[in-house]
Motif scaffolding. Structure first.
Motif, PDB file in Angstrom:
ATOM      1  N   UNK A 188       3.123  -1.856   5.750  1.00  0.00           N
ATOM      2  CA  UNK A 188       1.767  -1.945   6.279  1.00  0.00           C
ATOM      3  C   UNK A 188       1.744  -1.818   7.799  1.00  0.00           C
ATOM      4  N   UNK A 189       2.869  -1.419   8.371  1.00  0.00           N
ATOM      5  CA  UNK A 189       2.955  -1.294   9.825  1.00  0.00           C
ATOM      6  C   UNK A 189       2.371   0.042  10.263  1.00  0.00           C
ATOM      7  N   UNK A 190       1.075   0.041  10.533  1.00  0.00           N
ATOM      8  CA  UNK A 190       0.380   1.277  10.904  1.00  0.00           C
ATOM      9  C   UNK A 190       0.771   1.728  12.309  1.00  0.00           C
ATOM     10  N   UNK A 191       1.180   0.791  13.157  1.00  0.00           N
ATOM     11  CA  UNK A 191       1.549   1.115  14.540  1.00  0.00           C
ATOM     12  C   UNK A 191       3.032   0.821  14.716  1.00  0.00           C
ATOM     13  N   UNK A 192       3.900   1.784  14.454  1.00  0.00           N
ATOM     14  CA  UNK A 192       5.351   1.515  14.433  1.00  0.00           C
ATOM     15  C   UNK A 192       5.925   1.135  15.781  1.00  0.00           C
ATOM     16  N   UNK A 511       7.756   7.033  -6.223  1.00  0.00           N
ATOM     17  CA  UNK A 511       8.181   8.427  -6.073  1.00  0.00           C
ATOM     18  C   UNK A 511       8.467   8.753  -4.599  1.00  0.00           C
ATOM     19  N   UNK A 512       7.598   8.309  -3.703  1.00  0.00           N
ATOM     20  CA  UNK A 512       7.795   8.598  -2.283  1.00  0.00           C
ATOM     21  C   UNK A 512       9.036   7.902  -1.733  1.00  0.00           C
ATOM     22  N   UNK A 513       9.297   6.668  -2.184  1.00  0.00           N
ATOM     23  CA  UNK A 513      10.495   5.960  -1.718  1.00  0.00           C
ATOM     24  C   UNK A 513      11.757   6.674  -2.178  1.00  0.00           C
ATOM     25  N   UNK A 514      11.743   7.170  -3.423  1.00  0.00           N
ATOM     26  CA  UNK A 514      12.905   7.897  -3.924  1.00  0.00           C
ATOM     27  C   UNK A 514      13.082   9.231  -3.205  1.00  0.00           C
ATOM     28  N   UNK A 515      11.974   9.861  -2.828  1.00  0.00           N
ATOM     29  CA  UNK A 515      12.039  11.192  -2.222  1.00  0.00           C
ATOM     30  C   UNK A 515      12.368  11.138  -0.740  1.00  0.00           C
ATOM     31  N   UNK A 516      11.867  10.117  -0.045  1.00  0.00           N
ATOM     32  CA  UNK A 516      12.016  10.068   1.411  1.00  0.00           C
ATOM     33  C   UNK A 516      12.843   8.892   1.891  1.00  0.00           C
ATOM     34  N   UNK A 517      13.250   8.011   0.987  1.00  0.00           N
ATOM     35  CA  UNK A 517      13.976   6.821   1.400  1.00  0.00           C
ATOM     36  C   UNK A 517      13.075   5.714   1.892  1.00  0.00           C
ATOM     37  N   UNK A 518      11.778   5.937   1.815  1.00  0.00           N
ATOM     38  CA  UNK A 518      10.814   4.905   2.196  1.00  0.00           C
ATOM     39  C   UNK A 518      10.476   4.879   3.666  1.00  0.00           C
ATOM     40  N   UNK A 519      11.072   5.764   4.460  1.00  0.00           N
ATOM     41  CA  UNK A 519      10.825   5.737   5.898  1.00  0.00           C
ATOM     42  C   UNK A 519       9.404   6.165   6.223  1.00  0.00           C
ATOM     43  N   UNK A 520       8.729   5.358   7.040  1.00  0.00           N
ATOM     44  CA  UNK A 520       7.413   5.681   7.582  1.00  0.00           C
ATOM     45  C   UNK A 520       6.330   5.828   6.521  1.00  0.00           C
ATOM     46  N   UNK A 521       6.549   5.306   5.330  1.00  0.00           N
ATOM     47  CA  UNK A 521       5.498   5.325   4.309  1.00  0.00           C
ATOM     48  C   UNK A 521       4.629   4.087   4.496  1.00  0.00           C
ATOM     49  N   UNK A 522       3.334   4.289   4.606  1.00  0.00           N
ATOM     50  CA  UNK A 522       2.391   3.185   4.768  1.00  0.00           C
ATOM     51  C   UNK A 522       1.584   3.082   3.485  1.00  0.00           C
ATOM     52  N   UNK A 523       1.778   1.972   2.767  1.00  0.00           N
ATOM     53  CA  UNK A 523       1.143   1.796   1.460  1.00  0.00           C
ATOM     54  C   UNK A 523       0.938   0.312   1.196  1.00  0.00           C
ATOM     55  N   UNK A 524      -0.096  -0.003   0.425  1.00  0.00           N
ATOM     56  CA  UNK A 524      -0.337  -1.399   0.048  1.00  0.00           C
ATOM     57  C   UNK A 524       0.420  -1.762  -1.217  1.00  0.00           C
ATOM     58  N   UNK A 525       1.141  -0.804  -1.798  1.00  0.00           N
ATOM     59  CA  UNK A 525       1.822  -1.058  -3.080  1.00  0.00           C
ATOM     60  C   UNK A 525       2.849  -2.169  -2.969  1.00  0.00           C
ATOM     61  N   UNK A 526       3.479  -2.318  -1.812  1.00  0.00           N
ATOM     62  CA  UNK A 526       4.509  -3.344  -1.674  1.00  0.00           C
ATOM     63  C   UNK A 526       3.929  -4.744  -1.618  1.00  0.00           C
ATOM     64  N   UNK A 527       2.687  -4.878  -1.134  1.00  0.00           N
ATOM     65  CA  UNK A 527       2.060  -6.197  -1.008  1.00  0.00           C
ATOM     66  C   UNK A 527       0.996  -6.445  -2.075  1.00  0.00           C
ATOM     67  N   UNK A 528       0.494  -5.390  -2.692  1.00  0.00           N
ATOM     68  CA  UNK A 528      -0.538  -5.534  -3.722  1.00  0.00           C
ATOM     69  C   UNK A 528      -0.230  -4.583  -4.884  1.00  0.00           C
ATOM     70  N   UNK A 529       0.787  -4.916  -5.678  1.00  0.00           N
ATOM     71  CA  UNK A 529       1.053  -4.090  -6.870  1.00  0.00           C
ATOM     72  C   UNK A 529      -0.060  -4.301  -7.904  1.00  0.00           C
TER      73      UNK A 529
END
Length: 616
Positions: A188-192, A511-529
Motif C-alpha cells: 500500500x506504499x503509494x509513495x515509495x 499472478x502479478x507477484x509470480x510474474x514480477x516478484x511483487x516489486x512495486x505492485x500496489x494492491x489492497x489484496x495483501x491487507x484486504x483479501x
C-alpha cells in the motif's frame, strides 16, 4: 429561363423592403456576436473519445478515479540549508491555510488513529492475512537457533528507553511475527521514496517535504483549475519562507497549460487566417465593395458559433479552430454572387438583377449543398467533437448560402455606385488545354490515393497533451525525489459485489507477484483479501500451528529461561495462536494511513464494484 426562379421572386420581394431585411439580418448578426462572450469553451479530451460504447465511457470514468488523478502534489524543497524542521513548519502552516472552497483536505503525513494500534491489529489478524508463502518463511525462523536470536533481541530491547512500551509486544509476539504483517503494508506504499519524520512525508535526503491536497474542482474545469492553482500560489507567497521552494504537480496543471495553449493557438490561427483573407481581397479585388463578401464570411462564422453554443452545453476548442476553414468556405459561395453582380458587370445587359440571381443561384446552391452533404457525414461519427464540428460547418454553410443569395444582392445595390473593380487579372493568357489539365489532375489524384494507403493513425492521447518545459522539470524532480508513483499501469478487478471483486483481485495479485516478484505492485489484496481467501488462510494457519505449537512452546520456555524470562511470559502469544479472529471487512481497516488508500482504490457504482491495482 434557366436557374431557380424562386430567388428572382425573393429578390423582388425584398427589393421594396430592404430596411426590414437589413434590420433583421443586423439583429441576428449582432445577437450572435454579443453572445460569443458567454460561450463556454471546452478543452475536455472526452470530446475526442467515442461515446457510443458504454464500456469505454465507464473505463474512462474509472481512469479519472485513479489515485492522484484528483489530488494536488505539493513539494516543499529547502534551498537555504536549514534543517527539516523549517520545512515541516511551513508545510503545517500552508496546510492550515488551504481551506474550502478550493481545498477540501490536505495531508502532510499518515493520519494517526489513536483507537487502533497497527501492530496489535497486524498480530491479531495474521491468521486472515498470512499466505502459504508467509507460513513457509515463518517456518524457516522456528529453529532453536533463530528463536534464541529473536528472544535475545527482544530481551535487549526491554532495556532501551522505550522498553516499557515494548514489553506488551514482546509478550504477545516473541517471534516477531508482526514483521510478516508489516511487509504486507508495503503493498500500500503509494509513495515509495517517502520516509516518516514527525508524522510528515520527508524525502530520503531530508531536503523535501511532501503534501497531498484534495479539491472539489473537476479535472476538466480549466477555469476552476486556474483559480484553484492561483489561490495556492497566493497562499505560498504569504506563508512559505524565501528559503523554501514550492513545486506543484497535478492533473490540473496540465488542464490549465493545455487550456492556455489552446486559447493562444485559437487567437493566432483565427487572427492570421482573417488577416490573410483580408489581404487577399484587397490585393486581388481592389474595391471596397469586396468587404461585403468578407462581412458575409465573418457573419456566417458568428452565427454558426452562436447556434452551436445553443445546441451543445460547451463548444470544443477544436470546433472554434475550424472557423478559419469555414471562413474560406463562406468566401467561395459569396464570391460567386459578388462576381455576378460586381460593378460594371450588368452594363449593357437586358437582364435585371433578379434574373441574374435566378441564374447564379444554381451553381451557388450546388456548391453549398455538396459541402453540406460532405460535412453531414460527421454527424454519424462516434466522437462528440466531430459531431459538433459537423453541426458547426453545416450551420455556417447554410448561413452563408442564405446571406449570399438573399442579403448580398441588396447590400450591393444599396451601396453607392462607383467605378468598376480593378481586379488583378492575368492578361494575354494562352489558350486553355483541357486535356493536359485533366491528365495532370488524374496523375495528382492517383498519387494522393496511393499515399492515402500509407497513412498511419495515432490513437495516443498524449499527442493532444501539451507539457510545458517548466511542468516537465517538475515531473522529473517529483519522480527522482519520491519515486514514479504516477507512472504505473492501472488494472481494475470488477465484480457484481465486493466479495466477487475481491476474489478476482486476489487472483490478480497472486499472478502479478509470480510474474514480477511483487516489486512495486500496489494492491489492497495483501491487507484486504476476500472472505473466501481469509477463510482459507485461517484454516492453513490453524493446521500450521497445531503441528508446531508444542515444539515452539518448549523452545521458547528453554531459551526464555536461559535469558531470564519467566515461565508464563509468553502466555499471551499462545493464547492468540488458539483464537480465531473475525473476518476483515473494508470498514475494519480504519488504520493509520490505510483507510484513505482503500477509499481511492475501491470504486463503487450501482452496477458493480471495481478494485484498482497499480503495477509497474
Amino acid at each position: 429561363m434557366s436557374g431557380f426562379d424562386i430567388f428572382r421572386r425573393i429578390y423582388n420581394l425584398f427589393a421594396r423592403r430592404r430596411p426590414v431585411l437589413f434590420l433583421a439580418a443586423a439583429a441576428i448578426v449582432i445577437i450572435s456576436v454579443v453572445s460569443l462572450r458567454y460561450i463556454r469553451i471546452s478543452e475536455d479530451i472526452r470530446s475526442m473519445l467515442p461515446d457510443n460504447r458504454k464500456e469505454f465511457s465507464l473505463n474512462f470514468e474509472l481512469l479519472q478515479r485513479a489515485p492522484f488523478t484528483r489530488k494536488i502534489v505539493i513539494n516543499l524543497k529547502d534551498v537555504s540549508g536549514d534543517d527539516v524542521g523549517s520545512l515541516i513548519n511551513a508545510a503545517d502552516r500552508l496546510a492550515e491555510a488551504m481551506t474550502p472552497p478550493f481545498f477540501t483536505a490536505v495531508v502532510t503525513g499518515p493520519a494517526v488513529n489513536q483507537d487502533m494500534d497497527i501492530y496489535n491489529w497486524l498480530i491479531r489478524n495474521l491468521p486472515n492475512l498470512a499466505t502459504g508463502q508467509d507460513l513457509e518463511e515463518i517456518s524457516a525462523n522456528l529453529t532453536t537457533e533463530k528463536i534464541g536470536e529473536q528472544l535475545a533481541d527482544d530481551y535487549n530491547s526491554l532495556f532501551s528507553p522505550e522498553g516499557w512500551f515494548l514489553k506488551g509486544f514482546v509478550r504477545s509476539d516473541p517471534l516477531n511475527l508482526k514483521a510478516t504483517g508489516i511487509k504486507k503494508l508495503s503493498s500500500l506504499n503509494v509513495i515509495p521514496g517517502a520516509r516518516l519524520q514527525d508524522n510528515h512525508f520527508v524525502s530520503a535526503d531530508g531536503k523535501n517535504v511532501l503534501m497531498i491536497a484534495e479539491t472539489g474542482v473537476d479535472i476538466t474545469d480549466a477555469e476552476g483549475a486556474g483559480e484553484m492553482l492561483s489561490r495556492l500560489n497566493s497562499l505560498a507567497e504569504v506563508i512559505v519562507p524565501q528559503g523554501i521552494e514550492m513545486s506543484v504537480l497535478s492533473t490540473y496543471n496540465y488542464t490549465v497549460a493545455n487550456a492556455d495553449t489552446i486559447k493562444k493557438d485559437l487567437f493566432v490561427v483565427l487572427s492570421i487566417s482573417s488577416l490573410s483573407i483580408i489581404l487577399l481581397f484587397v490585393f486581388f479585388l481592389r474595391t471596397w465593395k469586396a468587404l461585403l463578401v468578407l462581412l458575409i464570411s465573418f457573419s456566417s462564422f458568428a452565427v454558426a458559433l452562436f447556434s452551436v453554443s445553443m445546441i451543445f452545453k460547451t463548444v470544443s476548442a477544436i470546433t472554434i479552430g475550424f472557423g478559419s476553414v469555414l471562413l474560406g468556405l463562406s468566401d467561395d459561395l459569396s464570391l460567386h454572387v459578388y462576381f455576378a453582380l460586381r460593378p460594371g458587370r450588368l452594363k449593357d445587359k437586358t437582364k435585371d438583377i433578379s434574373g441574374v440571381m435566378a441564374e447564379v443561384s444554381r451553381p451557388v446552391l450546388f456548391g453549398g449543398v455538396i459541402t453540406i452533404c460532405a460535412f453531414s457525414l460527421l454527424m454519424f461519427s462516434s466522437l462528440p467533437g466531430q459531431r459538433q464540428l459537423g453541426a458547426f460547418s453545416i450551420i455556417g454553410v447554410l448561413a452563408s448560402l442564405a446571406m449570399s443569395l438573399i442579403l448580398l444582392p441588396h447590400m450591393m445595390q444599396a451601396s453607392p455606385g462607383g467605378k468598376d473593380a480593378h481586379c488583378f487579372i492575368l492578361k494575354n493568357r494562352r489558350q486553355a488545354r483541357p486535356l493536359i489539365t485533366v491528365v495532370i489532375w488524374v496523375l495528382l489524384m492517383t498519387g494522393c490515393l496511393w499515399q492515402a494507403g500509407h497513412i498511419a493513425f495515432s490513437g495516443n492521447l498524449n499527442a493532444l497533451n501539451f507539457v510545458p518545459d517548466r511542468l516537465h522539470a517538475v515531473e522529473q524532480m517529483i519522480k527522482e525525489t519520491w519515486g514514479d508513483f504516477r507512472g504505473h499501469a492501472m488494472i481494475f478487478s470488477e465484480g457484481k459485489d465486493m466479495e466477487s471483486a475481491l476474489q478476482i483481485n486476489d487472483t490478480l495479485f497472486r499472478y502479478l507477484k509470480e510474474s514480477t516478484g511483487g516489486a512495486e505492485i500496489i494492491s489492497i489484496a495483501s491487507m484486504l483479501p476476500s472472505i473466501k481467501t481469509q477463510q482459507t488462510n485461517r484454516e492453513a494457519w490453524a493446521v500450521f500451528w497445531s503441528e508446531r505449537e508444542d515444539s515452539v512452546r518448549r523452545t521458547l520456555l528453554e531459551e526464555g529461561k536461559r535469558l531470564g524470562f519467566s515461565g508464563n511470559a509468553f502466555d499471551p502469544f499462545f493464547s492468540g495462536l488458539n483464537s480465531s479472529p473475525s473476518t476483515i471487512l473494508p470498514g475494519d481497516l480504519n488504520l493509520s494511513g490505510v483507510e484513505a488508500i482503500l477509499d481511492s482504490m475501491i470504486i463503487r457504482s450501482d452496477e458493480k464494484v471495481s478494485i484498482l491495482t497499480l503495477a509497474p
